[in-house]
Design an enzyme around this catalytic site. Structure first.
Site, short mmCIF file in Angstrom:
data_model
loop_
_atom_site.label_atom_id
_atom_site.label_comp_id
_atom_site.label_asym_id
_atom_site.label_seq_id
_atom_site.Cartn_x
_atom_site.Cartn_y
_atom_site.Cartn_z
N PRO A 84 -53.96 5.96 -6.62
CA PRO A 84 -52.97 5.06 -6.01
C PRO A 84 -51.70 4.98 -6.84
O PRO A 84 -51.75 4.90 -8.07
CB PRO A 84 -53.71 3.72 -5.98
CG PRO A 84 -55.15 4.10 -5.93
CD PRO A 84 -55.27 5.32 -6.78
N GLU A 85 -50.57 5.01 -6.15
CA GLU A 85 -49.27 4.94 -6.81
C GLU A 85 -48.62 3.61 -6.45
O GLU A 85 -49.27 2.71 -5.92
CB GLU A 85 -48.42 6.15 -6.39
CG GLU A 85 -49.12 7.48 -6.71
CD GLU A 85 -48.34 8.70 -6.24
OE1 GLU A 85 -47.10 8.63 -6.13
OE2 GLU A 85 -48.98 9.74 -5.98
N LYS A 94 -48.24 0.61 -11.70
CA LYS A 94 -49.41 0.83 -10.84
C LYS A 94 -50.51 -0.20 -11.11
O LYS A 94 -51.67 0.02 -10.76
CB LYS A 94 -49.96 2.24 -11.06
CG LYS A 94 -48.97 3.35 -10.73
CD LYS A 94 -49.55 4.73 -11.05
CE LYS A 94 -48.51 5.82 -10.86
NZ LYS A 94 -49.06 7.15 -11.21
N ARG A 104 -51.09 19.74 -12.00
CA ARG A 104 -50.98 19.02 -10.74
C ARG A 104 -50.31 19.89 -9.68
O ARG A 104 -49.39 20.65 -9.97
CB ARG A 104 -50.16 17.73 -10.92
CG ARG A 104 -50.80 16.70 -11.85
CD ARG A 104 -49.96 15.44 -11.81
NE ARG A 104 -50.50 14.38 -12.64
CZ ARG A 104 -50.09 14.09 -13.87
NH1 ARG A 104 -49.12 14.81 -14.41
NH2 ARG A 104 -50.62 13.10 -14.54
#
Length: 273
Positions: free
Chosen positions: A2-3, A58, A262
């Protein structure tokens, strides 16, 4: 993971429902998450009123009237949801907060990369968040600020905007989306950006994050808000997760490359610079 939009969505879904309630009991079903949970968690916020629910980077923060705050990080798969009094405990429920209205606040985390801390409220910025950069919607995020941070950095701009010491809350999804909107190649060195590109990037970051928050965040697999509802920004993604598909702006093919392990998605036509 989650960002910012997901944590902001979580905050928005919980805030009005939690303020004024009291934590009557804290049950640690499992204390070995990413870091071992302190046993003080069961006492420091017990029988205290919830004053506010907010976000920093976050992290979700719940402030109490005894000058302590609960800090929650969802990790890779964490869920923090409100449940009814007759809720039946699930396999990966690790922390259960009993509320004064009979409901339960449940921290569930399949992969156990999440974190929960209790901390003195007035020391949060000085000691807990001391390494964090500025918020994307802050007035402090200006051309001058970002230019100063970028001018000596010979690393890809995507890596730079994901650096929480520079700007907080931007992860893999929203970095790819923001750079596409700003028409900047993710491999471009930070110190090679022109002033107009930096200004466009700041605007793009804010635009993408705003739309994502409005859509309730992005649910690829695990994320749900406090009401156990997924986010729908997935339907608005322009490049992320769309390798081999046509760019929605120019019909060129979306490409995937790797940055520090990534996946990065971009359009070679739109993001030529």
């Amino acid at each position: 993971m989650p960002e910012l939009p997901e944590v902001e969505t979580l905050k928005n879904s919980l805030k009005d429902k939690l303020i004024g309630l009291i934590i009557e009991n804290v049950e640690l079903k499992r204390d070995n998450l990413r870091y071992k949970l302190s046993p003080l968690l069961t006492t420091e916020i017990l029988n205290t009123n919830i004053l506010d629910v907010r976000r920093r980077a976050k992290y979700l923060i719940i402030d109490f009237n005894n000058d302590y705050s609960l800090i929650v990080h969802l990790g890779m798969s964490g869920r923090f949801t409100l449940q009814s009094a007759n809720y039946k405990t699930q396999k990966h429920d690790h922390v259960i907060f009993d509320l004064s209205n009979g409901e339960k606040l449940i921290f569930n985390d399949t992969r156990r990369f999440g974190m929960i801390y209790s901390f003195k409220t007035d020391l949060l910025e000085k000691e807990f968040f001391n390494d964090l950069g500025i918020e994307p919607f802050s007035d402090l995020l200006t051309l001058e600020y970002l230019k100063d941070k970028l001018q000596t950095k010979k690393i890809p701009i995507k890596n730079l905007i994901m650096d929480n010491r520079v700007i907080v809350g931007i992860g893999n999804i929203y970095a790819s989306e923001s750079l596409h909107l700003a028409r900047i190649h993710p491999d471009k060195s930070g110190n090679d950006l022109r002033d107009d590109e930096i200004e466009n990037l700041i605007k793009a970051i804010r635009d993408v994050l705003t739309k994502a928050i409005t859509a309730g965040g992005t649910t690829l697999k695990d994320f749900v808000n406090g009401d156990n509802k997924p986010g729908y920004f997935t339907k608005q993604l322009k490049v992320y997760g769309r390798e081999g598909q046509s760019c929605l702006s120019c019909s060129s093919t979306i490409i995937k490359i790797k940055h520090s392990g990534r996946s990065t998605f971009y359009c070679k036509t739109c993001q030529y610079s």
